[in-house]
Every structure is written in C-alpha cells, then in structure tokens.
Motif scaffolding. Structure first.
Motif, PDB file in Angstrom:
ATOM      1  N   GLY A  84      27.826  86.678  78.686  1.00  0.00           N
ATOM      2  CA  GLY A  84      27.196  85.360  78.645  1.00  0.00           C
ATOM      3  C   GLY A  84      26.145  85.254  77.552  1.00  0.00           C
ATOM      4  N   ILE A  85      25.375  86.305  77.385  1.00  0.00           N
ATOM      5  CA  ILE A  85      24.360  86.319  76.319  1.00  0.00           C
ATOM      6  C   ILE A  85      25.053  86.310  74.959  1.00  0.00           C
ATOM      7  N   VAL A  86      26.062  87.164  74.798  1.00  0.00           N
ATOM      8  CA  VAL A  86      26.804  87.227  73.529  1.00  0.00           C
ATOM      9  C   VAL A  86      27.426  85.870  73.216  1.00  0.00           C
ATOM     10  N   ALA A  87      27.976  85.212  74.223  1.00  0.00           N
ATOM     11  CA  ALA A  87      28.609  83.904  74.005  1.00  0.00           C
ATOM     12  C   ALA A  87      27.607  82.895  73.442  1.00  0.00           C
ATOM     13  N   GLN A  88      26.379  82.944  73.911  1.00  0.00           N
ATOM     14  CA  GLN A  88      25.357  82.015  73.421  1.00  0.00           C
ATOM     15  C   GLN A  88      25.001  82.269  71.960  1.00  0.00           C
ATOM     16  N   LEU A  89      25.244  83.472  71.489  1.00  0.00           N
ATOM     17  CA  LEU A  89      24.850  83.873  70.136  1.00  0.00           C
ATOM     18  C   LEU A  89      25.996  83.838  69.133  1.00  0.00           C
ATOM     19  N   THR A  90      27.203  83.626  69.604  1.00  0.00           N
ATOM     20  CA  THR A  90      28.381  83.700  68.747  1.00  0.00           C
ATOM     21  C   THR A  90      28.569  82.412  67.955  1.00  0.00           C
ATOM     22  N   GLU A  91      28.732  82.574  66.651  1.00  0.00           N
ATOM     23  CA  GLU A  91      28.999  81.440  65.755  1.00  0.00           C
ATOM     24  C   GLU A  91      30.493  81.166  65.703  1.00  0.00           C
ATOM     25  N   ASP A  92      30.846  79.925  65.466  1.00  0.00           N
ATOM     26  CA  ASP A  92      32.231  79.514  65.268  1.00  0.00           C
ATOM     27  C   ASP A  92      32.550  79.647  63.780  1.00  0.00           C
ATOM     28  N   LYS A  93      33.230  80.724  63.421  1.00  0.00           N
ATOM     29  CA  LYS A  93      33.493  81.025  62.006  1.00  0.00           C
ATOM     30  C   LYS A  93      34.477  80.058  61.357  1.00  0.00           C
ATOM     31  N   SER A  94      35.086  79.158  62.140  1.00  0.00           N
ATOM     32  CA  SER A  94      35.971  78.166  61.530  1.00  0.00           C
ATOM     33  C   SER A  94      35.176  77.025  60.883  1.00  0.00           C
ATOM     34  N   ARG A  95      33.888  76.984  61.176  1.00  0.00           N
ATOM     35  CA  ARG A  95      33.030  75.935  60.611  1.00  0.00           C
ATOM     36  C   ARG A  95      32.414  76.411  59.298  1.00  0.00           C
ATOM     37  N   THR A  96      31.911  75.481  58.507  1.00  0.00           N
ATOM     38  CA  THR A  96      31.261  75.846  57.247  1.00  0.00           C
ATOM     39  C   THR A  96      29.940  76.554  57.540  1.00  0.00           C
ATOM     40  N   TRP A  97      29.406  77.204  56.516  1.00  0.00           N
ATOM     41  CA  TRP A  97      28.118  77.886  56.661  1.00  0.00           C
ATOM     42  C   TRP A  97      27.060  76.916  57.161  1.00  0.00           C
ATOM     43  N   ALA A  98      26.944  75.755  56.534  1.00  0.00           N
ATOM     44  CA  ALA A  98      25.916  74.784  56.919  1.00  0.00           C
ATOM     45  C   ALA A  98      26.120  74.307  58.360  1.00  0.00           C
ATOM     46  N   GLU A  99      27.356  74.075  58.739  1.00  0.00           N
ATOM     47  CA  GLU A  99      27.639  73.639  60.122  1.00  0.00           C
ATOM     48  C   GLU A  99      27.264  74.727  61.119  1.00  0.00           C
ATOM     49  N   ARG A 100      27.617  75.972  60.814  1.00  0.00           N
ATOM     50  CA  ARG A 100      27.292  77.089  61.719  1.00  0.00           C
ATOM     51  C   ARG A 100      25.797  77.256  61.878  1.00  0.00           C
ATOM     52  N   LYS A 101      25.080  77.215  60.767  1.00  0.00           N
ATOM     53  CA  LYS A 101      23.635  77.429  60.820  1.00  0.00           C
ATOM     54  C   LYS A 101      22.929  76.269  61.527  1.00  0.00           C
ATOM     55  N   SER A 102      23.364  75.042  61.279  1.00  0.00           N
ATOM     56  CA  SER A 102      22.781  73.889  61.973  1.00  0.00           C
ATOM     57  C   SER A 102      23.067  73.961  63.467  1.00  0.00           C
ATOM     58  N   ALA A 103      24.293  74.343  63.820  1.00  0.00           N
ATOM     59  CA  ALA A 103      24.643  74.485  65.237  1.00  0.00           C
ATOM     60  C   ALA A 103      23.795  75.582  65.886  1.00  0.00           C
ATOM     61  N   GLY A 104      23.549  76.651  65.159  1.00  0.00           N
ATOM     62  CA  GLY A 104      22.719  77.736  65.686  1.00  0.00           C
ATOM     63  C   GLY A 104      21.305  77.280  66.003  1.00  0.00           C
ATOM     64  N   VAL A 105      20.741  76.481  65.131  1.00  0.00           N
ATOM     65  CA  VAL A 105      19.398  75.932  65.373  1.00  0.00           C
ATOM     66  C   VAL A 105      19.436  74.994  66.582  1.00  0.00           C
TER      67      VAL A 105
END
Length: 181
Positions: A84-105
């Motif tokens: 569950g913790i790992v799932a919260q931290l996992t990025e969706d690599k199908s998205r662009t860098w900017a999309e991944r980083k914005s989603a992470g924030v």
C-alpha cells in the motif's frame, strides 16, 4: 528486524538486476542508506520507523523501474501494508515527465504519513546527491543534461514537491528539505 533483514538481499538483487535498464548505477545503496542511517545528518526518520515503512522505502520505486514487479507482487512477497505504501509512491511511467511530477506533487496531501515520510526521505537523499554531483562536476550543464526536465523545470518541480511534503512531515525534515534546495 526479520522483514527488513530477510528482504534486503532480495531487494538488492532486484535493484542490481535492473540497474542497467536506465543507464544508471543501482539505486539500491541510496534506499539502504535512507532506511538504515538516520544518523547521516539528513534528519530523515525512516530508520526509526516500522519494518514495513523501512521495507517500503527500500521498495519505493521497484514497481515503476523493474519489469515484472507490480503492487500485487509486492503484497505477495512482502505484505499488503508495504504494498500500500509502495502503491502511493509509484509513478505512472506511461505519462510524460511533467505529468508524472505534477501528479506526484498532487498526491502528497492524500498520502499516508508513512508514504509521505518515505517520499520526503527519498527527495532529501536525491537533493543531497544532486548537490554532491554539481559540486564535483567540471561542467554543471552535463549534470543537468541527465534530467528530463532540465535545470529550471527540475528545480521548479523539486520546489513544489518540497513545499507539499513540508506540510506533511516533521518540522525537522521540512527544514532539511528546504535547506537542501
């Protein structure tokens, strides 16, 4: 403890087998330092955390970086709390860098305290590593060329993430994150 001691060789093997996939050295040593050395001056509290949080810190990027690893596999080989913790931290690599980083924030306000702690320790380690690389570089532009966002966008996204995390973690970690920027 048992979970971390038993998991460490498996996790090291996962990271070592997959280190070449991204043309970078194994990232195993950094999560181990984050999880086992609170006395490293970073102020990172992960070493004082539960075994599940330490294991999640070790595994935080395995799903996004290692073929064949899913959140379900983490749950099966470790446990559902770690997964569950790992799932919260996992990025969706199908998205662009900017999309991944914005989603992470955007995820930070909704993360569990454990996931926010792991994310903060990872970011703190990454900022310290970047600073060391820049200090040792003849040409800092060569260091920045390795970042998908380049210098300006990487720093801007780092600032956004640090500020989001600072609202969720212990004040000592928040100060360390801000100082590392």
């Amino acid at each position: 403890g048992k979970l971390v001691d038993g998991a460490t060789p498996k996790i090291e093997n996962i990271h070592e087998r997959n280190s070449g996939a991204h043309n970078r050295p194994s990232r195993f040593s950094s999560p181990v330092r984050r999880s086992k050395s609170a006395g490293d001056g970073s102020g990172c509290p992960i070493a004082c955390s539960t075994e599940d949080v330490i294991a999640a810190g070790l595994l935080h990027d395995v799903v996004e970086d290692c073929p064949g690893w899913t959140v379900e596999r983490v749950a099966a080989e470790f446990n559902t709390h770690v997964a569950g913790i790992v799932a919260q931290l996992t990025e969706d690599k199908s998205r662009t860098w900017a999309e991944r980083k914005s989603a992470g924030v955007a995820k930070v306000p909704h993360m569990s305290p454990e996931a926010a702690s792991v994310k903060a320790c990872d970011k703190l380690h990454n900022l310290h590593s970047l600073a060391a690389q820049l200090r040792g570089a003849r040409d800092p532009d060569q260091v920045w060329s390795k970042f998908n966002g380049g210098r300006e966008r990487t720093l801007a996204m780092s600032h956004e993430l640090v500020e989001a995390l600072a609202q969720r973690v212990d004040a000592k970690i928040a100060r360390a994150l801000r100082a590392a920027l």
